[in-house]
Design a protein around this motif. Sequence first.
Motif, PDB file in Angstrom:
ATOM      1  N   VAL A 164       0.840  -1.199   0.000  1.00  0.00           N
ATOM      2  CA  VAL A 164       0.000   0.000   0.000  1.00  0.00           C
ATOM      3  C   VAL A 164       0.877   1.252   0.000  1.00  0.00           C
ATOM      4  O   VAL A 164       0.613   2.223  -0.719  1.00  0.00           O
ATOM      5  N   ALA A 165       1.950   1.247   0.798  1.00  0.00           N
ATOM      6  CA  ALA A 165       2.854   2.400   0.851  1.00  0.00           C
ATOM      7  C   ALA A 165       3.524   2.609  -0.499  1.00  0.00           C
ATOM      8  O   ALA A 165       3.680   3.761  -0.960  1.00  0.00           O
ATOM      9  N   ALA A 166       3.923   1.523  -1.167  1.00  0.00           N
ATOM     10  CA  ALA A 166       4.573   1.628  -2.482  1.00  0.00           C
ATOM     11  C   ALA A 166       3.592   2.188  -3.504  1.00  0.00           C
ATOM     12  O   ALA A 166       3.947   3.042  -4.331  1.00  0.00           O
ATOM     13  N   GLU A 167       2.326   1.732  -3.441  1.00  0.00           N
ATOM     14  CA  GLU A 167       1.313   2.254  -4.375  1.00  0.00           C
ATOM     15  C   GLU A 167       1.063   3.733  -4.114  1.00  0.00           C
ATOM     16  O   GLU A 167       0.915   4.521  -5.046  1.00  0.00           O
ATOM     17  N   ALA A 168       1.026   4.104  -2.850  1.00  0.00           N
ATOM     18  CA  ALA A 168       0.799   5.518  -2.505  1.00  0.00           C
ATOM     19  C   ALA A 168       1.960   6.371  -2.987  1.00  0.00           C
ATOM     20  O   ALA A 168       1.764   7.490  -3.496  1.00  0.00           O
ATOM     21  N   LEU A 169       3.160   5.858  -2.859  1.00  0.00           N
ATOM     22  CA  LEU A 169       4.339   6.587  -3.321  1.00  0.00           C
ATOM     23  C   LEU A 169       4.303   6.767  -4.834  1.00  0.00           C
ATOM     24  O   LEU A 169       4.569   7.855  -5.349  1.00  0.00           O
ATOM     25  N   ARG A 170       3.929   5.710  -5.573  1.00  0.00           N
ATOM     26  CA  ARG A 170       3.816   5.800  -7.031  1.00  0.00           C
ATOM     27  C   ARG A 170       2.727   6.783  -7.421  1.00  0.00           C
ATOM     28  O   ARG A 170       2.871   7.575  -8.354  1.00  0.00           O
ATOM     29  N   ALA A 171       1.622   6.731  -6.677  1.00  0.00           N
ATOM     30  CA  ALA A 171       0.518   7.649  -6.998  1.00  0.00           C
ATOM     31  C   ALA A 171       0.953   9.096  -6.745  1.00  0.00           C
ATOM     32  O   ALA A 171       0.608   9.994  -7.527  1.00  0.00           O
ATOM     33  N   ASN A 172       1.708   9.326  -5.702  1.00  0.00           N
ATOM     34  CA  ASN A 172       2.222  10.691  -5.430  1.00  0.00           C
ATOM     35  C   ASN A 172       3.177  11.142  -6.526  1.00  0.00           C
ATOM     36  O   ASN A 172       3.178  12.298  -6.911  1.00  0.00           O
TER      37      ASN A 172
END
Length: 176
Positions: A164-172
Amino acid sequence: MSDRNGLSPHNHVSGLKSYLQIEQEMEVELGRPPTIPEVFLRTHTKKDGTFVDKKAQAVHEAYKKRREAKLAAQDNDESSDGTSRRSELSHEEDDELFLQSTYINDRGTYFGVGSLGSYINGKRKYPGSSSTFTTLQQQLEDANRKIEEQAALQAERDAEASRVAAEALRANQIFL
């Protein structure tokens, strides 16, 4: 400390140890839970093998007679129908024969079983699932299994949180 009808005062050689402690020590020694008659012999005979009092000797002799009669009856059953039966008694049978052979006081307490008396009449459990040692071992195994399950569950949660953190980072990064 009365004379108890010529049987002398009740004695034992367990000292400050409870019969339950002695049973646990014997279990480690024998590699299996001891029977009540085995604990009785340990706590009511001196190092030279003599009984501590006449009552203990009378109980042991009565038990031995009952045991021999039961084994003889099993042998007779075997010879009459031709089937093979075991030539030993189960833990439960041995304990029951002892309890039938010992004295019971006015309060329903069995003579010679000390703190093991609280395990009698359906409360006492038998080899494989019953002894304190086996019970503690099982509890330890159960606790270890739960710890492993919790560790696996936590690893799954950590992996999910990382995803989830990796997806959030990519989305940012996409929005920047």
